[in-house]
Write a protein that holds these residues in place. Structure first.
Motif, PDB file in Angstrom:
ATOM      1  N   ASP A   1     -17.622 -31.276  41.179  1.00  0.00           N
ATOM      2  CA  ASP A   1     -19.379 -31.485  40.977  1.00  0.00           C
ATOM      3  C   ASP A   1     -19.310 -31.792  39.534  1.00  0.00           C
ATOM      4  N   ILE A   2     -18.913 -31.051  38.518  1.00  0.00           N
ATOM      5  CA  ILE A   2     -18.810 -31.615  37.105  1.00  0.00           C
ATOM      6  C   ILE A   2     -17.704 -32.131  36.587  1.00  0.00           C
ATOM      7  N   GLU A   3     -16.748 -31.774  37.452  1.00  0.00           N
ATOM      8  CA  GLU A   3     -15.422 -33.250  36.902  1.00  0.00           C
ATOM      9  C   GLU A   3     -16.014 -34.677  37.169  1.00  0.00           C
TER      10      GLU A   3
ATOM     11  N   LEU B 146     -24.749 -29.176  42.261  1.00  0.00           N
ATOM     12  CA  LEU B 146     -24.326 -28.670  41.407  1.00  0.00           C
ATOM     13  C   LEU B 146     -25.220 -27.389  41.189  1.00  0.00           C
TER      14      LEU B 146
ATOM     15  N   VAL C  64     -19.417 -21.810  31.820  1.00  0.00           N
ATOM     16  CA  VAL C  64     -18.650 -22.162  33.664  1.00  0.00           C
ATOM     17  C   VAL C  64     -17.383 -21.621  32.770  1.00  0.00           C
TER      18      VAL C  64
ATOM     19  N   ASN D  94     -19.093 -35.189  34.269  1.00  0.00           N
ATOM     20  CA  ASN D  94     -18.031 -35.614  33.333  1.00  0.00           C
ATOM     21  C   ASN D  94     -17.552 -36.994  33.459  1.00  0.00           C
TER      22      ASN D  94
ATOM     23  N   TRP E  28     -26.502 -30.055  28.571  1.00  0.00           N
ATOM     24  CA  TRP E  28     -24.948 -30.010  29.353  1.00  0.00           C
ATOM     25  C   TRP E  28     -23.764 -29.327  28.864  1.00  0.00           C
TER      26      TRP E  28
ATOM     27  N   LEU F 278     -21.544 -26.161  30.271  1.00  0.00           N
ATOM     28  CA  LEU F 278     -19.415 -26.118  30.132  1.00  0.00           C
ATOM     29  C   LEU F 278     -19.187 -24.661  29.708  1.00  0.00           C
TER      30      LEU F 278
END
Length: 108
Positions: free
Chosen positions: A95-97, A23, A76, A100, A69, A73
């Motif tokens: 990557d974020i998914e 990320l 993004v 999370n 974080w 978000l």
């Protein structure tokens, strides 16, 4: 380290590190390639600060997950609304998914 000796959430924190590294790389590349556009929209400086904190604490995800974080978000989400960047966010969103999901499993 043996699974029995790990604290709750510790395995998830360890599993987060490769996704965090990816990320950080993807966000740095996006920032470098689209700096003018991101500066124009007021995102570049905020993203740089968040990236700095993420890089500093990349081996301690519990720290930046609690601190920045949500800011990441939000940034993004702003970038997703920009048609110029929507196709460049695929890897970042993946990557974020995953992060999370691991964050939820770790209970933070």
């Amino acid at each position: 380290m043996s699974e029995e000796l790990m604290k709750p959430g510790e395995r998830q924190f360890n599993d987060m590190i490769p996704y965090i590294m990816d990320l950080i790389d993807n966000l740095n590349t996006l920032l470098a390639e689209n700096e003018a556009l991101l500066s124009q929209k007021g995102i570049a400086r905020k993203l740089s600060v968040v990236l700095s904190i993420m890089t500093l604490h990349r081996y301690y995800p519990q720290v930046f997950m609690k601190e920045v974080w949500d800011q990441l978000l939000q940034l993004v989400d702003q970038m997703k609304s920009m048609p110029e960047l929507s196709d460049k966010l695929k890897d970042i969103l993946a990557d974020i998914e995953k992060l999370n999901q691991l964050k939820k499993e770790a209970g933070i």
